[in-house]
Enzyme design. Structure first.
Site, PDB file in Angstrom:
ATOM      1  N   GLU A 160       0.821  -1.213   0.000  1.00  0.00           N
ATOM      2  CA  GLU A 160       0.000   0.000   0.000  1.00  0.00           C
ATOM      3  C   GLU A 160       0.854   1.262   0.000  1.00  0.00           C
ATOM      4  O   GLU A 160       2.084   1.218   0.126  1.00  0.00           O
ATOM      5  CB  GLU A 160      -0.955  -0.041   1.196  1.00  0.00           C
ATOM      6  CG  GLU A 160      -1.893  -1.237   1.091  1.00  0.00           C
ATOM      7  CD  GLU A 160      -3.017  -1.228   2.106  1.00  0.00           C
ATOM      8  OE1 GLU A 160      -2.927  -0.498   3.122  1.00  0.00           O
ATOM      9  OE2 GLU A 160      -3.994  -1.961   1.877  1.00  0.00           O
ATOM     10  N   GLU A 215      -1.892  -9.843  -6.389  1.00  0.00           N
ATOM     11  CA  GLU A 215      -1.867 -10.593  -7.657  1.00  0.00           C
ATOM     12  C   GLU A 215      -0.887  -9.955  -8.636  1.00  0.00           C
ATOM     13  O   GLU A 215      -0.099 -10.647  -9.298  1.00  0.00           O
ATOM     14  CB  GLU A 215      -3.261 -10.607  -8.286  1.00  0.00           C
ATOM     15  CG  GLU A 215      -4.307 -11.366  -7.490  1.00  0.00           C
ATOM     16  CD  GLU A 215      -5.052 -10.492  -6.483  1.00  0.00           C
ATOM     17  OE1 GLU A 215      -4.451  -9.545  -5.922  1.00  0.00           O
ATOM     18  OE2 GLU A 215      -6.241 -10.774  -6.247  1.00  0.00           O
TER      19      GLU A 215
HETATM   20  N1  THU Z   1      -6.175  -6.111  -2.677  1.00  0.00           N
HETATM   21  C1  THU Z   1      -5.402  -7.072  -3.258  1.00  0.00           C
HETATM   22  O1  THU Z   1      -4.201  -7.194  -2.968  1.00  0.00           O
HETATM   23  N2  THU Z   1      -5.976  -7.912  -4.149  1.00  0.00           N
HETATM   24  C2  THU Z   1      -7.289  -7.857  -4.520  1.00  0.00           C
HETATM   25  O2  THU Z   1      -7.701  -8.612  -5.405  1.00  0.00           O
HETATM   26  C3  THU Z   1      -8.187  -6.917  -3.869  1.00  0.00           C
HETATM   27  C4  THU Z   1      -7.566  -5.913  -2.980  1.00  0.00           C
HETATM   28  C5  THU Z   1      -5.550  -5.214  -1.701  1.00  0.00           C
HETATM   29  C6  THU Z   1      -5.385  -3.798  -2.155  1.00  0.00           C
HETATM   30  C7  THU Z   1      -5.356  -3.053  -0.846  1.00  0.00           C
HETATM   31  O3  THU Z   1      -4.028  -3.064  -0.348  1.00  0.00           O
HETATM   32  C8  THU Z   1      -6.219  -3.892   0.075  1.00  0.00           C
HETATM   33  O4  THU Z   1      -6.335  -5.167  -0.543  1.00  0.00           O
HETATM   34  C9  THU Z   1      -7.607  -3.328   0.341  1.00  0.00           C
HETATM   35  O5  THU Z   1      -8.252  -3.059  -0.846  1.00  0.00           O
END
Ligand code: THU
Length: 160
Positions: A64, A75
């Site tokens: 993040e 992913e």
């Molecule tokens: N996130 C993922 O890593 N993969 C997904 O398919 C959906 C969301 C992450 C992004 C962010 O860091 C957190 O989950 C909340 O959205």
């Protein structure tokens, strides 16, 4: 006028032990990768693991940023990792697992739209579908044969 019917098949395994062993091991790698999530803003940890045709497993976790739109999903981190560490090696499957410390997620969470697009690009790049194995923190596991199944009528290189 005609109607196009689009169907998606999802194999539902009731729990991890029901999964074929190679998928189970890949899911274990995805869960382990959650430890490397950098998620100080959402606390939502996502781990992804890709299996390569040469037997290797490479992983990714969400990364993040204080500028929220910069957040990288697990992913896409895993696919970028694979393309850098193992260029031109076919990815044979991807497992994804999510963890929310505020509530137990007992249903599989599916990749976001941006990740679906990137998974489809990878499939087109390697000319082979990537089965997706999805699980929450616990509970049933979905197996979907291809990223394309999650992004019908998608945009791809055929338009360019
Ligand atoms: N996130 C993922 O890593 N993969 C997904 O398919 C959906 C969301 C992450 C992004 C962010 O860091 C957190 O989950 C909340 O959205």
């Amino acid at each position: 006028m005609k109607t196009i019917e689009i169907t998606t098949s999802v194999k539902v395994y009731e729990n991890l032990p029901e999964l074929p062993v190679d998928f189970r091991n890949l899911m274990a790698a995805a869960k382990a990768a959650q430890q490397l999530a950098y998620a100080p803003y959402s606390d939502f940890r996502v781990g992804a693991a890709v299996a390569l045709e040469d037997g290797r497993v490479l992983t990714g976790a969400n990364q993040e940023n204080a500028a929220y739109p910069m957040c990288m999903c697990a992913e896409r981190v895993a696919l970028g990792n694979a393309n850098m560490e193992a260029p031109h090696v076919t990815i044979t499957a991807m497992a994804v697992s999510v963890y929310n410390p505020r509530k137990t997620i007992a249903e599989p969470a599916a990749p976001c739209g941006a990740c679906r697009q990137v998974i489809c690009e990878q499939e087109s790049r390697q000319n082979q579908p990537i089965p997706l194995i999805l699980q929450g923190a616990e509970g049933p596991v979905y197996v979907i044969e291809s990223g394309r199944d999650l992004l019908p009528i998608g945009f791809d290189k055929s338009f360019l």
